[in-house]
Motif scaffolding. Structure first.
Motif, short mmCIF file in Angstrom:
data_model
loop_
_atom_site.label_atom_id
_atom_site.label_comp_id
_atom_site.label_asym_id
_atom_site.label_seq_id
_atom_site.Cartn_x
_atom_site.Cartn_y
_atom_site.Cartn_z
N GLU A 1 0.72 -1.24 -0.02
CA GLU A 1 -0.12 0.02 0.04
C GLU A 1 0.99 1.40 0.03
OE1 GLU A 1 -3.51 2.12 2.67
OE2 GLU A 1 -2.70 -0.04 3.18
N HIS A 2 2.13 1.30 0.87
CA HIS A 2 2.86 2.49 0.80
C HIS A 2 3.67 2.64 -0.43
CE1 HIS A 2 5.69 4.89 2.80
NE2 HIS A 2 6.83 4.45 2.04
N LEU A 3 3.84 1.62 -1.21
CA LEU A 3 4.54 1.69 -2.22
C LEU A 3 4.01 1.90 -3.46
CD1 LEU A 3 7.52 -0.92 -1.54
CD2 LEU A 3 7.91 1.52 -2.09
N ALA A 4 2.49 2.17 -3.48
CA ALA A 4 1.49 1.95 -4.83
C ALA A 4 1.90 3.29 -5.06
CB ALA A 4 0.12 1.80 -4.05
N THR A 5 1.95 4.39 -4.15
CA THR A 5 2.05 5.60 -4.73
C THR A 5 3.58 6.57 -4.40
OG1 THR A 5 1.30 6.64 -2.39
CG2 THR A 5 -0.44 6.23 -4.12
N ARG A 6 4.48 5.49 -4.12
CA ARG A 6 5.82 6.00 -3.95
C ARG A 6 6.70 5.21 -4.52
NH1 ARG A 6 2.74 6.35 0.68
NH2 ARG A 6 2.94 8.12 2.17
N ARG A 7 7.67 5.70 -5.20
CA ARG A 7 8.79 4.77 -5.99
C ARG A 7 9.32 4.00 -4.97
NH1 ARG A 7 12.33 6.19 -11.40
NH2 ARG A 7 12.97 4.20 -11.72
N TYR A 8 9.72 4.75 -4.05
CA TYR A 8 10.80 4.16 -3.09
C TYR A 8 10.13 4.33 -1.71
CZ TYR A 8 13.86 4.68 -7.13
OH TYR A 8 14.25 4.80 -8.36
N LEU A 9 10.63 3.71 -0.61
CA LEU A 9 10.19 3.60 0.92
C LEU A 9 10.27 4.85 1.54
CD1 LEU A 9 11.42 -0.11 1.93
CD2 LEU A 9 9.08 0.71 1.55
N VAL A 10 11.39 5.70 1.39
CA VAL A 10 11.70 6.69 2.20
C VAL A 10 12.25 7.95 1.26
CG1 VAL A 10 13.15 8.09 4.14
CG2 VAL A 10 12.45 5.56 4.20
N GLY A 11 11.31 9.23 1.03
CA GLY A 11 11.95 10.12 0.12
C GLY A 11 11.69 9.46 -1.32
N ASP B 1 8.57 4.50 -13.56
CA ASP B 1 9.17 5.84 -13.56
C ASP B 1 8.11 6.79 -13.52
OD1 ASP B 1 10.17 3.53 -15.65
OD2 ASP B 1 11.86 4.96 -15.14
N ASP B 2 6.72 6.42 -13.88
CA ASP B 2 5.84 7.42 -13.57
C ASP B 2 5.52 7.99 -12.35
OD1 ASP B 2 5.33 6.95 -16.45
OD2 ASP B 2 3.55 5.58 -16.00
N LEU B 3 6.05 7.20 -11.34
CA LEU B 3 6.09 7.67 -9.90
C LEU B 3 6.99 8.90 -9.75
CD1 LEU B 3 5.18 4.52 -8.08
CD2 LEU B 3 3.83 6.12 -8.42
N GLY B 4 7.70 9.00 -10.54
CA GLY B 4 9.14 10.15 -10.21
C GLY B 4 9.99 9.31 -9.46
N GLY B 5 10.77 10.31 -8.71
CA GLY B 5 11.85 10.02 -8.07
C GLY B 5 13.14 9.87 -8.68
N ARG B 6 14.01 9.78 -8.17
CA ARG B 6 15.35 10.13 -8.82
C ARG B 6 16.18 9.00 -8.06
NH1 ARG B 6 18.05 14.98 -7.05
NH2 ARG B 6 17.32 14.63 -5.02
#
Length: 329
Positions: free
Chosen positions: A200-210, A303-308
């Motif tokens: 659930e946490h990673l459904a909207t975030r590419r990585y766990l923290v930041g 990649d669509d979730l962003g993140g670097r």
């Protein structure tokens, strides 16, 4: 490894040589390029955490690596993949020899990863969690140009990492080595509750923290990448396969396809170790041919979730020639 005779629950043994290697003089072991050899094993998730950290930070030249093979007996991890069954730098067949040089009469667990002082042949530390953190903080002088910051928010990383350790990293072992139905079901329920929460946490975030890869991602990924090959069947963690969990499967593929992650994995060695060594779980020692690994190269779409991935840093280069593993097929 052991089992509590009363509850039937798996209990991980305490680490036997929990020293540190530091740059600030706070321990007897100083940071020094070429002084230590990291002994790891491709099969082991705890060692894999340190292998990945070393790769991402570019510490290959400062810290050489010996790789124990996937098979061992009561005498410990063995260098059976090296010519003559001997580590070419340490000159030993069994890792236990380095533990006994450090602690005469050593009778605790012989684990990987272990950092060994080359000149004395002594294990300096097998404290994997501190080691992976110290590689980021104490070994900065030897980081490659463009090395990522794997600890941008230590409190948040440790907070999520604590649950991952107890319920996922160690949780699959609690399932696999439980000796009572009640202990197994407690571990099973905790594992899947945590994986559902992480999904659930990673459904909207590419990585766990930041928005970058951190040590928290390394900790979770080493269990996910072994899930279908070992834990689903061998350890009876079988509510779903990883490939049946859309978010976690895409997340795991994303990292697998990131330099420094998938290029550390040898699935054959993973299976040889779990199915060939844990005779209390798999008495025959028969190693399964599956699962099909082709899916690891399928685009992940995250990649669509962003993140670097590497933040302000850059990807690591290819692994050194002697450390390359076969691509999954």
């Amino acid at each position: 490894m052991g089992t509590d005779q009363g509850s039937g629950e798996f209990v991980r043994e305490a680490l036997g040589v929990a020293e540190r290697i530091t740059a600030d003089g706070s321990s007897p072991w100083p940071v020094e390029a070429g002084r230590y050899r990291l002994v790891a094993a491709r099969a082991c998730p705890w060692a894999n955490r340190v292998i990945i950290t070393r790769r991402l930070l570019g510490l290959e030249d400062a810290i050489g690596m010996g790789v124990a093979g996937p098979l061992h007996d009561e005498r410990s991890w063995r260098f059976h993949l090296d010519p003559g069954d001997v580590d070419p730098v340490l000159g030993i067949e069994y890792l236990r020899e380095a533990y006994e040089k450090a602690v005469p009469g050593y009778d605790e667990g012989v684990t990987v990863p272990a950092m060994v002082e080359i000149s004395s042949g002594k294990v300096v530390t097998n404290e994997y969690a501190l080691l992976e953190r110290d590689l980021s903080t104490q070994w900065r002088e030897f980081h490659r140009d463009g090395a990522p910051d794997l600890w941008p928010d230590p409190d948040a990383i440790e907070a999520v990492g604590e649950g991952i350790f107890h319920d996922v990293n160690n949780g699959v072992y609690k399932c696999g080595f439980a000796s009572t139905q009640q202990a197994y079901e407690r571990a099973y329920d905790a594992l899947w509750s945590r994986l559902d929460e992480l999904s659930e946490h990673l459904a909207t975030r590419r990585y766990l923290v930041g928005d970058t890869i951190t040590q928290a991602d390394i900790r979770l990924w080493v269990t996910l990448v072994r899930f279908d090959a070992a834990y689903h069947g061998h350890f009876k963690a079988n509510r779903h396969k990883l490939t049946e969990m859309p978010v976690l499967w895409a997340y795991a593929r994303d990292l697998f396809q990131t330099p420094g992650f998938g290029d550390t994995i040898d699935f054959d060695q993973v299976k040889q170790h779990y199915y060939g060594v844990h005779r209390s779980v798999n008495p025959s020692g028969v190693v399964p041919k599956g699962p099909d690994l082709a899916g690891w190269s399928v685009p992940h779409g995250r990649d669509d979730l962003g993140g670097r991935p590497f933040g302000d840093g850059t990807p690591p280069g290819p692994p050194p020639e002697g450390e390359r593993v076969p691509a999954p097929s």
